[in-house]
Write a protein that holds these residues in place. Structure first.
Motif, PDB file in Angstrom:
ATOM      1  N   SER A   1       0.801  -1.198  -0.148  1.00 29.50           N
ATOM      2  CA  SER A   1       0.181  -0.174   0.069  1.00 29.50           C
ATOM      3  C   SER A   1       0.843   1.331   0.172  1.00 29.50           C
ATOM      4  O   SER A   1       0.154   2.388  -0.101  1.00 29.50           O
ATOM      5  N   GLY A   2       2.046   1.106   0.329  1.00 25.69           N
ATOM      6  CA  GLY A   2       2.978   2.454   0.293  1.00 25.69           C
ATOM      7  C   GLY A   2       3.385   2.906  -1.294  1.00 25.69           C
ATOM      8  O   GLY A   2       2.863   2.451  -2.157  1.00 25.69           O
ATOM      9  N   GLY A   3       4.428   3.651  -1.323  1.00 26.01           N
ATOM     10  CA  GLY A   3       5.041   4.275  -2.546  1.00 26.01           C
ATOM     11  C   GLY A   3       4.249   5.636  -2.970  1.00 26.01           C
ATOM     12  O   GLY A   3       3.647   6.437  -2.103  1.00 26.01           O
ATOM     13  N   PRO A   4       4.621   6.135  -3.968  1.00 28.43           N
ATOM     14  CA  PRO A   4       4.809   7.431  -4.358  1.00 28.43           C
ATOM     15  C   PRO A   4       3.489   7.836  -4.931  1.00 28.43           C
ATOM     16  O   PRO A   4       3.009   9.041  -5.007  1.00 28.43           O
ATOM     17  N   VAL A   5       2.603   6.887  -5.069  1.00 32.08           N
ATOM     18  CA  VAL A   5       1.122   7.315  -5.789  1.00 32.08           C
ATOM     19  C   VAL A   5       0.210   7.327  -5.095  1.00 32.08           C
ATOM     20  O   VAL A   5      -0.959   7.203  -5.425  1.00 32.08           O
ATOM     21  N   GLY A   6       0.463   7.211  -3.796  1.00 30.81           N
ATOM     22  CA  GLY A   6      -0.755   7.403  -2.528  1.00 30.81           C
ATOM     23  C   GLY A   6      -0.888   6.431  -1.689  1.00 30.81           C
ATOM     24  O   GLY A   6       0.004   5.501  -1.936  1.00 30.81           O
ATOM     25  N   GLY A   7      -1.766   6.378  -0.782  1.00 32.83           N
ATOM     26  CA  GLY A   7      -1.921   5.241   0.072  1.00 32.83           C
ATOM     27  C   GLY A   7      -1.161   5.343   1.324  1.00 32.83           C
ATOM     28  O   GLY A   7      -0.724   6.500   1.632  1.00 32.83           O
ATOM     29  N   GLN A   8      -1.289   4.445   2.187  1.00 35.35           N
ATOM     30  CA  GLN A   8      -0.421   4.641   3.443  1.00 35.35           C
ATOM     31  C   GLN A   8       1.013   4.135   3.284  1.00 35.35           C
ATOM     32  O   GLN A   8       1.262   3.368   2.370  1.00 35.35           O
ATOM     33  N   GLY A   9       1.721   4.587   4.327  1.00 34.17           N
ATOM     34  CA  GLY A   9       3.029   4.364   4.156  1.00 34.17           C
ATOM     35  C   GLY A   9       3.916   5.204   3.311  1.00 34.17           C
ATOM     36  O   GLY A   9       4.932   4.893   3.139  1.00 34.17           O
ATOM     37  N   GLY A  10       3.168   6.385   2.809  1.00 34.27           N
ATOM     38  CA  GLY A  10       4.022   7.192   2.004  1.00 34.27           C
ATOM     39  C   GLY A  10       4.652   8.180   2.322  1.00 34.27           C
ATOM     40  O   GLY A  10       5.099   9.030   1.485  1.00 34.27           O
ATOM     41  N   GLY A  11       4.625   8.361   3.930  1.00 39.09           N
ATOM     42  CA  GLY A  11       5.431   9.578   4.345  1.00 39.09           C
ATOM     43  C   GLY A  11       4.497  10.700   4.550  1.00 39.09           C
ATOM     44  O   GLY A  11       3.325  10.819   4.473  1.00 39.09           O
ATOM     45  N   GLY A  12       5.181  11.866   5.005  1.00 40.42           N
ATOM     46  CA  GLY A  12       4.429  12.944   5.388  1.00 40.42           C
ATOM     47  C   GLY A  12       3.554  13.608   4.243  1.00 40.42           C
ATOM     48  O   GLY A  12       2.589  14.299   4.503  1.00 40.42           O
TER      49      GLY A  12
END
Length: 465
Positions: free
Chosen positions: A177-188
């Motif tokens: 679910s992370g990564g640069p395209v959105g979702g959780q775990g993408g940082g601030g």
């Protein structure tokens, strides 16, 4: 033109050659000792291969072969089942047939079958399994037929014209679910990127860089900070995304071809819990491109893929790459002989336009990425993955490589760090791929912004000027 005796000798099996050698020795012994019985026995033994050769030569055959591969395309490391339907198309019963399926070494050992006295018009099914050790397009067949006499002394060979294609595509790893395209775990700024995915403008700002459009100047932020600031408008990933894969042989440590399953069946070392990990840095980047591209395409992005040698084009009549077309195109990618990224970067700029790009690079230094930085100036935040090829040089199960010297490791690490600083100073997000890191971990890291080095940024602006 070979004589009849020469043709017979060339068609002898190992058993037949041993029989002839023994008969000749027996004939000489009988002649020396004056034993007529030994001479007669030797003559009979010498006549036996001739009679067998005559029998095999007169045998006629007509085979019909149909090959079914299920499935016709498999991810690397998976298996496919092959069914050979062999039919006797002649009007007479067949003899003793030894059938060998010709296979590339990357698919395993060639299977052999024995078919005895197949009736006229009858069919038989022969089954075997292939393992896709290496990505690519592999040809199965044609079938090689050997006619053997009942004593196994003489054989006659023929090769068919039938074949089938097995496509071994890159493995698609789950990205989470992370990564640069959105979702959780993408940082601030995960929420900010989620908005960008929906197609809305991003109102974040950053410092002005040489080449930025003055119409994008954010005057409120400029007045508040005292420095010229521009609006950072993330391009929507669902609108367009472009992948760039560095396939240069000089930028990777490519694993040798003859290594199905590693040494003694031990799989190569990789991320914990990951089955059949990539064998080298090029395979890791190709699998990353397959995984990221498949995820973006399923999100609705107009996907394009470029290598240092050119663009992977979709099927004629379609405007963009789908997930299956991307995998089919990546299946045939191998190490290129190009020394630089110039051709690929030029093609990348034409393909990507103002949309975001994901660059998957091998061993690079500042000189390799400076043109990439210059060509991608603007408000778009691009992503780069730099391969730590030294991690694939570590001696381990199935690698078959010598350890890299400390000096070589240091030089590669320094070049990679300098290239990463240069990219980050230009607004890129950078992550490092290693043999023990999964694609999902690297993709999640790209979702976390890293502050640029002010000193490097200043030097970069001077370079652009």
């Amino acid at each position: 033109m070979p004589t009849p005796a020469g043709r017979v000798l060339s068609s002898l099996t190992l058993r037949g050659r041993c029989l002839v050698a023994g008969a000749v020795a027996l004939l000489l012994a009988g002649a020396v000792l004056g034993e007529r019985a030994l001479v007669q026995l030797a003559v009979f033994l010498l006549a036996l291969p001739l009679l067998s050769a005559l029998t095999v030569a007169r045998e006629r055959f007509r085979l019909s072969v149909r090959r079914t591969v299920t499935p016709p395309r498999v991810p690397r490391g998976e298996t496919a089942d092959v069914v050979l339907e062999v039919a006797n198309a002649d009007t007479r019963t067949g003899g003793l047939w030894v059938l060998t399926e010709q296979l590339p070494g990357d698919l395993g050992t060639a299977p052999r079958f024995v078919v005895e006295r197949l009736a006229a018009g009858a069919r038989t099914e022969l089954r075997y399994r292939v393992h896709g050790h290496r990505r690519g397009r592999h040809t199965l067949g044609p079938l090689r037929l050997r006619l053997v006499d009942p004593f196994g002394l003489v054989e006659r060979g023929a090769v068919g014209a039938d074949s089938a294609l097995l496509l071994v595509v890159p493995r698609v790893r789950p990205l989470g679910s992370g990564g640069p395209v959105g979702g959780q775990g993408g940082g601030g700024d995960g929420a900010r990127r989620t908005i960008a995915v929906q197609g809305e403008d991003d109102v974040s700002t950053r410092e002005y860089r040489h080449g930025d459009d003055l119409r994008k100047v954010h005057w409120r932020a400029t007045a508040r900070t005292g420095e010229l600031m521009v609006r950072l408008e993330e391009r929507p990933w669902r609108a367009q995304a472009t992948l760039f894969v560095d396939t240069r042989a000089r930028a990777h440590l490519v694993a040798p071809r003859a290594r199905p399953g590693g040494q003694a069946g031990i799989p190569p070392r990789g991320p914990a819990g990951e089955d059949d990990p990539p064998t080298d840095s090029l395979e890791w980047l190709v699998e990353a491109a397959a995984s990221i591209g498949t995820d973006l395409a399923r999100r609705g992005a107009a996907l394009r893929a470029v290598t240092d040698a050119g663009e992977l084009l979709p099927t004629p009549g379609r405007g963009r790459l789908g997930p299956e077309e991307l995998l089919d195109g990546l299946a045939g990618i191998g190490p290129s002989r190009l020394s630089g990224l110039g051709i690929g970067i030029e093609q990348l700029c034409r393909a990507a336009g103002e949309g975001p790009v994901v660059c998957l690079l091998g061993a690079v230094g500042p000189d390799d990425v400076v043109e990439l930085v210059r060509s991608r100036s603007g408000p778009t935040t691009d992503l780069a993955v730099l391969a730590d090829i030294e991690s694939w040089a570590d001696p381990g199960p199935g690698r078959g490589r010598r350890a890299m010297s400390a000096a070589a490791r240091g030089a590669l690490a320094t070049q990679r760090e300098d290239a990463a600083r240069l990219l980050r100073a230009a607004g890129w997000r950078v992550a490092v791929a290693r043999a023990d890191r999964s694609v999902a971990d690297v993709w999640a890291e790209l979702g976390t912004p890293v502050p640029a080095d002010p000193a490097t940024a200043a030097g970069l602006q001077g370079t652009r000027a």
